[in-house]
Design a protein around this motif. Structure first.
Motif, PDB file in Angstrom:
ATOM      1  N   ALA A  84      -6.488  -2.603   1.461  1.00 36.87           N
ATOM      2  CA  ALA A  84      -6.538  -1.215   1.931  1.00 36.87           C
ATOM      3  C   ALA A  84      -6.867  -1.148   3.419  1.00 36.87           C
ATOM      4  N   GLU A  85      -7.785  -2.010   3.895  1.00 37.46           N
ATOM      5  CA  GLU A  85      -8.122  -2.029   5.324  1.00 37.46           C
ATOM      6  C   GLU A  85      -6.931  -2.472   6.163  1.00 37.46           C
ATOM      7  N   ARG A  86      -6.214  -3.470   5.690  1.00 34.81           N
ATOM      8  CA  ARG A  86      -5.016  -3.913   6.419  1.00 34.81           C
ATOM      9  C   ARG A  86      -3.995  -2.780   6.493  1.00 34.81           C
ATOM     10  N   ALA A  87      -3.764  -2.127   5.367  1.00 39.71           N
ATOM     11  CA  ALA A  87      -2.770  -1.053   5.333  1.00 39.71           C
ATOM     12  C   ALA A  87      -3.145   0.092   6.267  1.00 39.71           C
ATOM     13  N   ALA A  88      -4.439   0.343   6.404  1.00 42.14           N
ATOM     14  CA  ALA A  88      -4.886   1.455   7.245  1.00 42.14           C
ATOM     15  C   ALA A  88      -4.781   1.155   8.733  1.00 42.14           C
ATOM     16  N   HIS A  89      -4.741  -0.129   9.125  1.00 42.41           N
ATOM     17  CA  HIS A  89      -4.815  -0.482  10.539  1.00 42.41           C
ATOM     18  C   HIS A  89      -3.618  -1.236  11.100  1.00 42.41           C
ATOM     19  N   ASN A  90      -2.698  -1.654  10.268  1.00 44.42           N
ATOM     20  CA  ASN A  90      -1.567  -2.434  10.760  1.00 44.42           C
ATOM     21  C   ASN A  90      -0.410  -1.542  11.173  1.00 44.42           C
ATOM     22  N   LEU A  93       4.244  -2.194   8.521  1.00 43.96           N
ATOM     23  CA  LEU A  93       3.938  -1.710   7.180  1.00 43.96           C
ATOM     24  C   LEU A  93       4.315  -2.709   6.091  1.00 43.96           C
TER      25      LEU A  93
END
Length: 169
Positions: A84-90, A93
């Motif tokens: 979830a953290e990766r998805a929010a900041h990368n 996509l």
């Protein structure tokens, strides 16, 4: 003859926490081949181009390698971010891989260590100008380094005139 501004995607780059496991995953689970391996000048890390089969590649760097656009010295002691953290900041996509059978590719990826994200499903679609001649089936998995991989099965897009889309020109 005019110069084309692009000829499609050349490669995407990924930092692998476990370089050898990631190479095995992409070659054994997803059918890539190792095209080229090297050690970047001034680093201790390993790098490789994995060919997707059509000349497009996935470029892999192992965790300690400094890469363009990445941190000079990645903090390997910090806990890895959650999915979830990766998805929010990368900004990136997902990586989409075209396949002839989404269901088989999805099951095969899961048996080789991918984690389920979205099971295979048909994408409800309205084509160009209301045409529904194109079919899209897709699934998503998390790769070994939490990268999101889309598996996509689709017909070539059909334009309103009934000819293949501009991507085939």
């Amino acid at each position: 003859m005019s110069t084309r501004l692009h000829r499609g995607f050349d490669h995407f780059a990924l930092r692998a926490a476990d370089f050898d496991a990631t190479v095995r995953f992409y070659t054994e689970a997803l059918g890539f081949t190792v095209a080229y391996e090297w050690t970047s000048p001034g680093t201790v890390g390993r790098s490789a181009f994995l060919d997707a089969g059509n000349g497009s590649c996935l470029e892999l760097f192992d965790a300690p390698t400094s890469v363009p656009g990445g941190p000079a010295h990645p903090d390997l002691t910090a806990p890895a971010p959650t999915d979830a953290e990766r998805a929010a900041h990368n900004a990136l996509l997902h990586i989409a891989l075209r396949t002839d059978d989404v269901d088989a590719a999805y099951a095969h990826a899961l048996t080789h260590g991918a984690r389920a994200m979205q099971a295979p499903a048909d994408l409800p679609q309205t084509g160009l100008n209301g045409h529904t001649d194109s079919r899209i089936r897709l699934a998503f998995v998390y790769g070994l380094d939490s990268e999101v991989i889309e598996l996509i099965q689709r017909d070539d897009f059909v334009t309103a005139a009934g000819s293949p889309a501009a991507s085939d020109r």
